[in-house]
Design a protein around this motif. Structure first.
Motif, PDB file in Angstrom:
ATOM      1  N   ALA A   1       0.827  -1.210   0.000  1.00  0.00           N
ATOM      2  CA  ALA A   1       0.000   0.000   0.000  1.00  0.00           C
ATOM      3  C   ALA A   1       0.861   1.259   0.000  1.00  0.00           C
ATOM      4  O   ALA A   1       0.478   2.282  -0.571  1.00  0.00           O
ATOM      5  CB  ALA A   1      -0.926  -0.005   1.217  1.00  0.00           C
TER       6      ALA A   1
ATOM      7  N   PRO B   1      -1.576   6.106   2.690  1.00  0.00           N
ATOM      8  CA  PRO B   1      -1.351   4.654   2.545  1.00  0.00           C
ATOM      9  C   PRO B   1      -2.304   3.823   3.399  1.00  0.00           C
ATOM     10  O   PRO B   1      -2.721   2.739   2.995  1.00  0.00           O
ATOM     11  CB  PRO B   1       0.098   4.468   2.995  1.00  0.00           C
ATOM     12  CG  PRO B   1       0.486   5.736   3.677  1.00  0.00           C
ATOM     13  CD  PRO B   1      -0.366   6.815   3.129  1.00  0.00           C
ATOM     14  N   ARG B   2      -2.670   4.361   4.562  1.00  0.00           N
ATOM     15  CA  ARG B   2      -3.572   3.588   5.430  1.00  0.00           C
ATOM     16  C   ARG B   2      -4.921   3.385   4.757  1.00  0.00           C
ATOM     17  O   ARG B   2      -5.547   2.329   4.897  1.00  0.00           O
ATOM     18  CB  ARG B   2      -3.751   4.330   6.760  1.00  0.00           C
ATOM     19  CG  ARG B   2      -3.418   3.442   7.964  1.00  0.00           C
ATOM     20  CD  ARG B   2      -3.782   4.084   9.281  1.00  0.00           C
ATOM     21  NE  ARG B   2      -4.567   3.152  10.066  1.00  0.00           N
ATOM     22  CZ  ARG B   2      -4.054   2.211  10.851  1.00  0.00           C
ATOM     23  NH1 ARG B   2      -2.749   2.061  10.959  1.00  0.00           N
ATOM     24  NH2 ARG B   2      -4.846   1.400  11.517  1.00  0.00           N
ATOM     25  N   LYS B   3      -5.334   4.399   4.014  1.00  0.00           N
ATOM     26  CA  LYS B   3      -6.626   4.298   3.330  1.00  0.00           C
ATOM     27  C   LYS B   3      -6.546   3.214   2.237  1.00  0.00           C
ATOM     28  O   LYS B   3      -7.476   2.426   2.053  1.00  0.00           O
ATOM     29  CB  LYS B   3      -6.982   5.648   2.712  1.00  0.00           C
ATOM     30  CG  LYS B   3      -8.450   5.765   2.494  1.00  0.00           C
ATOM     31  CD  LYS B   3      -8.922   7.175   2.181  1.00  0.00           C
ATOM     32  CE  LYS B   3     -10.182   7.083   1.376  1.00  0.00           C
ATOM     33  NZ  LYS B   3     -10.049   7.701   0.038  1.00  0.00           N
TER      34      LYS B   3
ATOM     35  N   ALA C   1      -4.547   0.668   2.300  1.00  0.00           N
ATOM     36  CA  ALA C   1      -4.497  -0.611   3.018  1.00  0.00           C
ATOM     37  C   ALA C   1      -5.898  -1.041   3.444  1.00  0.00           C
ATOM     38  O   ALA C   1      -6.259  -2.222   3.345  1.00  0.00           O
ATOM     39  CB  ALA C   1      -3.580  -0.495   4.229  1.00  0.00           C
ATOM     40  N   GLU C   2      -6.699  -0.064   3.897  1.00  0.00           N
ATOM     41  CA  GLU C   2      -8.075  -0.406   4.304  1.00  0.00           C
ATOM     42  C   GLU C   2      -8.875  -0.948   3.129  1.00  0.00           C
ATOM     43  O   GLU C   2      -9.612  -1.936   3.252  1.00  0.00           O
ATOM     44  CB  GLU C   2      -8.773   0.835   4.890  1.00  0.00           C
ATOM     45  CG  GLU C   2      -8.470   1.036   6.364  1.00  0.00           C
ATOM     46  CD  GLU C   2      -8.709   2.475   6.837  1.00  0.00           C
ATOM     47  OE1 GLU C   2      -9.419   3.230   6.140  1.00  0.00           O
ATOM     48  OE2 GLU C   2      -8.158   2.819   7.896  1.00  0.00           O
TER      49      GLU C   2
ATOM     50  N   GLY D   1       0.446   1.583   7.256  1.00  0.00           N
ATOM     51  CA  GLY D   1      -0.338   0.908   6.216  1.00  0.00           C
ATOM     52  C   GLY D   1       0.196  -0.466   5.853  1.00  0.00           C
ATOM     53  O   GLY D   1       0.013  -0.953   4.746  1.00  0.00           O
TER      54      GLY D   1
ATOM     55  N   ILE E   1      -4.293  -4.129   9.981  1.00  0.00           N
ATOM     56  CA  ILE E   1      -3.445  -3.047   9.476  1.00  0.00           C
ATOM     57  C   ILE E   1      -2.584  -2.531  10.626  1.00  0.00           C
ATOM     58  O   ILE E   1      -3.050  -2.369  11.741  1.00  0.00           O
ATOM     59  CB  ILE E   1      -4.292  -1.908   8.901  1.00  0.00           C
ATOM     60  CG1 ILE E   1      -5.111  -2.456   7.737  1.00  0.00           C
ATOM     61  CG2 ILE E   1      -3.408  -0.749   8.426  1.00  0.00           C
ATOM     62  CD1 ILE E   1      -6.085  -1.476   7.140  1.00  0.00           C
TER      63      ILE E   1
END
Ligand code: ARG
Length: 594
Positions: free
Chosen positions: A50, A61-63, A65-66, A91, A87
């Motif tokens: 991600a 990046p976290r978004k 990954a989600e 990410g 997570i």
């Protein structure tokens, strides 16, 4: 490569690759960047893919990954394989395999003689050129290393299903015979007429004397050269003498091979004599051959000497004679060539000391440029470092002589026998002599082989009987002892086959650790096949033994609750099978008791 059963790895990769279709829509490829988890509490793997997408997609990046995790949760195949992904940090996606899937994989391997290692289907021959000592010279520790490493690589390739040609490229041709025959004619003519008149030790001494005379005495030099010409011209008397000298050496070499259980087909340098002219012809036809100072040379690309000029591979000397490199060129051409004058190989590997790296780089380049390699063919030098004594210098006897292989193996067995007798006494055990002899021989030779194989072969290695025979550490005795422990469980009434049917169940962390370790085996074998590094297999088998010993010391097996017993015995059995197969690929037989 992830170190996990292939079948699981493939499914995981497939699921991960389809987990982020948005990337493709935005014109970006999604590479999940799967890697083993950095800590066990993070699960089995982490996917870092991600992060690099954040910038091109303009999203945190976290978004990303989600979004990936949402897709994965909706993917039935993924969820059958893994637990819900988590997570972490900016990410990273942590992935843990489903315990039932791991247990099912163990179950499958229990009845599988290949232990999950697939067999190749499209199999073209692989040549492993190893051992390759020189006639009339003593086989030295460098040849021993080549023999042990080459044999193990051949075993791995064979197990994968490749037809392997184990070739002993013995040095059985060249100027050494001219001087040796000339010298023997004068001092021991019987050696040139009757078999068994001298043994290899004498022959080596004669060779040394001959070499000395050659270096000092011009008349001797001339006669020796004439002798080589006679031999190369097929003179029957010279050929007979040559044949006897070769036989003599061959018998000595064979004794070492027999002791170490090494199979090899001799195809010495002389085999390629009829093909040397063809090499020159081809190199002329392709315009690679340049006459320089009377010698036929191919100048190398990208390799220059101190003066900045390209270095040559000399193919034909100014006197018309051929050399070591010419023979190797003929060998490459033959090995990749097709029948009847060729082996049809697709991969050729050479196991020699690192000192020959330049030689091989040179001849490999010439062979490529000459067009002798078929599409996709692999030509690899498998170099190894020097064997040193414990003082870090070249291995020598106390008297300062080179160590004879026979003596070295004898000493390993003698020391292993002394260790065993001491241990029997300490443990107040009494065993009969055949048992002692069998165990001492097996352990002693295993220790020599394993010490060599367990080093990263590129580095020099210090030869130490004490270290290689120790019961603790990354040694053959330690691994053999793990197998013996498991055989002991069976002797004490544990039915190792009890869990061959019925679902396995595990609860203890030590059990899961062992499960995960066992399932790495096929990935490790694939790695060795690819990278030709037997030490990878050694490290794995050592770690497996450690994980097993921890399991066996901390979790009751024979005294387990009835519903846990079959699964624990199954782990013992798969561990023993994996160690036996793995050690077998290293050329090391196992014992039931020691
Ligand atoms: N006879 C050589 C030596 O003792 C090793 C030969 C290795 N194989 C080859 N194809 N050159 O150093």
């Amino acid at each position: 490569m992830l170190r996990i059963a292939h079948s699981l790895e493939n499914q995981l990769r497939d699921a991960m690759q389809r987990a982020f279709p948005e990337a493709a829509a935005a014109g970006q490829a999604f590479d999940p960047q799967l890697a083993p988890a950095s800590k066990p509490e993070f699960g089995d793997f982490q996917a870092n893919g991600a992060l690099p997408l954040a910038k091109p997609l303009g999203q945190p990046p976290r978004k990303i990954a989600e979004a990936v995790v949402e897709q994965l949760k909706a993917d039935a195949a993924f969820m059958a394989l893994c637990q819900e992904p988590q997570i972490a940090g900016p990410g990273f996606i942590n992935i843990t395999l489903q315990p039932e899937r791991l247990a099912a994989e163990v179950q499958q391997r229990l009845g599988d003689p290949r232990l999950g290692v697939p067999a190749v289907e499209q199999a073209a021959p692989v040549v492993v050129d190893f051992s390759s000592p020189n006639i009339a010279k003593e086989m030295h520790v460098g040849h021993l290393r080549s023999t042990i490493i080459g044999d193990s690589l051949a075993r791995v390739l064979e197990f994968r299903g490749h037809p392997v040609l184990r070739l002993n490229h013995v040095g059985d041709w060249g100027t050494q015979f001219g001087m040796l025959i000339t010298h023997l004619k004068q001092v021991a003519p019987e050696a040139l007429e009757t078999a068994d008149a001298v043994d290899l030790g004498d022959l080596v001494a004669f060779y040394r004397e001959a070499k000395k005379r050659f270096d000092e005495d011009e008349a001797f030099q001339t006669t020796s050269r004439e002798e080589v010409v006679k031999l190369q011209g097929g003179d029957p008397v010279s050929l007979k003498a040559w044949g006897l000298l070769c036989d003599q050496s061959r018998r000595e070499f064979q004794k070492i091979y027999d002791r170490l259980d090494i199979r090899l087909s001799e195809r010495g340098e002389s085999f390629y004599n009829p093909y040397l002219e063809g090499v020159v012809r081809d190199l002329e036809a392709t315009g690679l051959l340049v006459v320089d100072d009377g010698a036929g040379c191919v100048f190398l690309e990208g390799v220059s000497g101190k003066d900045g000029k390209p270095l040559p591979v000399i193919v034909q000397k100014s006197d018309g004679g051929f050399n070591y490199a010419t023979t190797d060129l003929a060998a490459i051409r033959y090995r990749f060539g097709s029948a009847p004058d060729g082996d049809g190989a697709r991969r050729v590997v050479y196991v020699t000391d690192a000192g020959q790296a330049n030689h091989f780089a040179g001849v490999f380049q010439v062979a490529r440029r000459a067009g002798w390699l078929p599409e996709g063919a692999r030509l690899e030098h498998v170099p190894f470092g020097l064997v040193q004594g414990e003082d870090g210098k070249k291995l020598k006897t106390r008297a300062g002589d080179t160590v004879r292989l026979r003596d070295l193996l004898d000493e390993a067995v003698e020391r292993s026998e002394a260790d065993l007798r001491r241990r029997l006494e300490e443990e107040d055990r009494s065993e009969d002599e055949p048992f002692i002899e069998h165990v001492a021989t097996t352990v002693g030779l295993a220790a020599v082989k394993y010490a060599d194989l367990s080093q990263n072969r590129i580095t020099n290695y210090q030869f130490s009987f004490d270290r290689m025979l120790a019961l603790q550490g990354n040694t053959a005795p330690y691994l053999l002892y793990a197998v013996v422990r498991i055989a002991g469980i069976a002797r004490k009434g544990g039915d190792l086959d009890a869990a061959a049917t019925g679902a396995l169940q595990f609860s203890e962390p030590q059990e899961w650790a062992l499960v995960r370790e066992l399932l790495k085996f096929d990935a490790v074998v694939a790695e060795v096949e690819e990278e030709l590094l037997p030490n990878r297999l050694c490290t794995y088998l050592f770690e497996l033994s450690q994980v097993f010993n921890r399991f066996y010391d901390q979790v009751p097996v024979l005294k387990a609750e009835p519903d846990a017993l079959p699964s624990r015995l199954a782990l013992c059995r798969l561990t023993a099978d994996t160690l036996k197969l793995g050690l077998g690929l290293l050329g090391i037989p196992t014992l039931d008791r020691m």
